[in-house]
Design an enzyme around this catalytic site. Structure first.
Site, PDB file in Angstrom:
ATOM      1  N   ASP A  68       0.854  -1.183   0.000  1.00  0.00           N
ATOM      2  CA  ASP A  68       0.000   0.000   0.000  1.00  0.00           C
ATOM      3  C   ASP A  68       0.890   1.232   0.000  1.00  0.00           C
ATOM      4  O   ASP A  68       1.416   1.638   1.042  1.00  0.00           O
ATOM      5  CB  ASP A  68      -0.905  -0.014   1.241  1.00  0.00           C
ATOM      6  CG  ASP A  68      -1.808   1.213   1.306  1.00  0.00           C
ATOM      7  OD1 ASP A  68      -1.811   2.014   0.356  1.00  0.00           O
ATOM      8  OD2 ASP A  68      -2.531   1.360   2.324  1.00  0.00           O
ATOM      9  N   SER A 152       2.460  13.106 -15.897  1.00  0.00           N
ATOM     10  CA  SER A 152       1.270  13.525 -16.626  1.00  0.00           C
ATOM     11  C   SER A 152       1.566  14.856 -17.287  1.00  0.00           C
ATOM     12  O   SER A 152       2.390  15.640 -16.788  1.00  0.00           O
ATOM     13  CB  SER A 152       0.086  13.677 -15.670  1.00  0.00           C
ATOM     14  OG  SER A 152      -1.008  14.325 -16.305  1.00  0.00           O
ATOM     15  N   TYR A 166      -3.434  17.268  -7.567  1.00  0.00           N
ATOM     16  CA  TYR A 166      -2.916  16.372  -8.607  1.00  0.00           C
ATOM     17  C   TYR A 166      -1.840  17.064  -9.437  1.00  0.00           C
ATOM     18  O   TYR A 166      -0.744  16.535  -9.633  1.00  0.00           O
ATOM     19  CB  TYR A 166      -4.056  15.903  -9.505  1.00  0.00           C
ATOM     20  CG  TYR A 166      -3.610  14.939 -10.580  1.00  0.00           C
ATOM     21  CD1 TYR A 166      -3.277  13.627 -10.269  1.00  0.00           C
ATOM     22  CD2 TYR A 166      -3.510  15.349 -11.907  1.00  0.00           C
ATOM     23  CE1 TYR A 166      -2.853  12.742 -11.258  1.00  0.00           C
ATOM     24  CE2 TYR A 166      -3.095  14.476 -12.895  1.00  0.00           C
ATOM     25  CZ  TYR A 166      -2.767  13.169 -12.567  1.00  0.00           C
ATOM     26  OH  TYR A 166      -2.347  12.307 -13.542  1.00  0.00           O
ATOM     27  N   LYS A 170       2.254  16.199  -9.762  1.00  0.00           N
ATOM     28  CA  LYS A 170       2.907  15.848 -11.019  1.00  0.00           C
ATOM     29  C   LYS A 170       3.979  16.872 -11.412  1.00  0.00           C
ATOM     30  O   LYS A 170       4.989  16.517 -12.019  1.00  0.00           O
ATOM     31  CB  LYS A 170       1.862  15.696 -12.135  1.00  0.00           C
ATOM     32  CG  LYS A 170       0.921  14.512 -11.925  1.00  0.00           C
ATOM     33  CD  LYS A 170       1.667  13.194 -11.797  1.00  0.00           C
ATOM     34  CE  LYS A 170       0.738  12.005 -11.668  1.00  0.00           C
ATOM     35  NZ  LYS A 170       1.455  10.720 -11.569  1.00  0.00           N
TER      36      LYS A 170
END
Length: 257
Positions: A68, A152, A166, A170
């Site tokens: 995890d 990304s 997010y 990135k």
């Protein structure tokens, strides 16, 4: 005299998030190149087992490994399992690390709470950092290695509201890629990133108005596929690409053009 190039096979490759669309494509591609591949998963063991079965059925070598990466010690627990893989054949080694596992967060700044921010950065930044740190130690002893971070295109632009956690994660991963390439290039280790956009998977539409709206972001008449990302990773992990270092390679169908 030029230093000889280390061949890819036999090598130990770890692909985090290997049960997903992009991770599974990468795992299959590297296994086809002759690598022994560890397919990491957190909860989706069924899909991870399917990836391994596909690789083995094609004559490749692969095993699953669970951790995890959202837990504080998740990355280190994964490292602890490496030496037992493949009956200890690669104890002390990790030749190719693909930091692919990631998570998405979508909240306006005014609604973004600490827990969501920490979750996104733990999985998308802290875990790759911890894995790369340990991998670099092992690769330095071997005098060769490849680290590829799957980022990304949202790591170079923020095209919509509500994506600060997010996009921030990135952006951080892209910056770490460049910084690590400086740290490790002299040891024969390259560090690069692949930055996809609009890879076909749920929940992306395949037709209708939403598809037409999203398709305008790219200059080719389709979304990307997992294999598109896997081919870029295969290029960056090839022993012959030793002069490609610190690159954030967009695989985005022209999204960033």
């Amino acid at each position: 005299m030029q230093k000889p190039v280390k061949p890819l096979a036999p090598t130990l490759c770890l692909v985090t998030g290997g049960s997903g669309l992009i991770g599974s494509a990468i795992a299959r591609r590297l296994a086809a190149d002759g690598a022994s591949v560890l397919v990491h998963y957190n909860e989706n063991r069924v899909d991870a087992d399917d990836v391994v079965h596909t690789i083995v059925a094609a004559g490749g070598v692969a095993q699953t490994v669970q951790a995890d990466l959202g837990a504080t010690n998740g990355a280190m627990s994964l490292i602890a399992k490496l030496d037992a893989a493949f009956d200890g054949r690669y104890a002390g080694r990790l030749d190719v690390l693909i930091n692919n596992a990631g998570t998405f967060g979508f909240s306006h700044l005014s609604d973004l709470d600490d827990d969501e921010f920490d979750r996104v950065f733990t999985i998308n930044v802290r875990a790759p950092f911890q894995l790369a740190r340990e991998a670099s130690r092992r690769m330095t002893r071997a005098g060769w290695g490849r680290i590829v971070n799957i980022g990304s295109v949202f790591g170079q632009a923020a095209p919509a509201a509500g994506m600060s956690a997010y996009c921030g994660s990135k952006f951080a991963l892209a910056g770490l890629t460049r910084a690590w390439s400086r740290d490790l290039g002299g040891a024969g280790i390259t560090v690069n990133a692949v930055q996809p956009a609009l890879i076909q998977a749920e929940p992306f539409p395949t037709d209708g108005p939403a598809f037409e709206a999203m398709r305008r972001f790219v200059s080719v008449d389709r979304f990307g596929r997992g294999d598109d990302v896997a081919e870029a990773v295969a290029y960056l992990t090839d022993p012959k690409t030793s002069f490609v270092n610190g690159v954030c390679l967009n695989v985005d169908g022209g999204w960033s053009a």
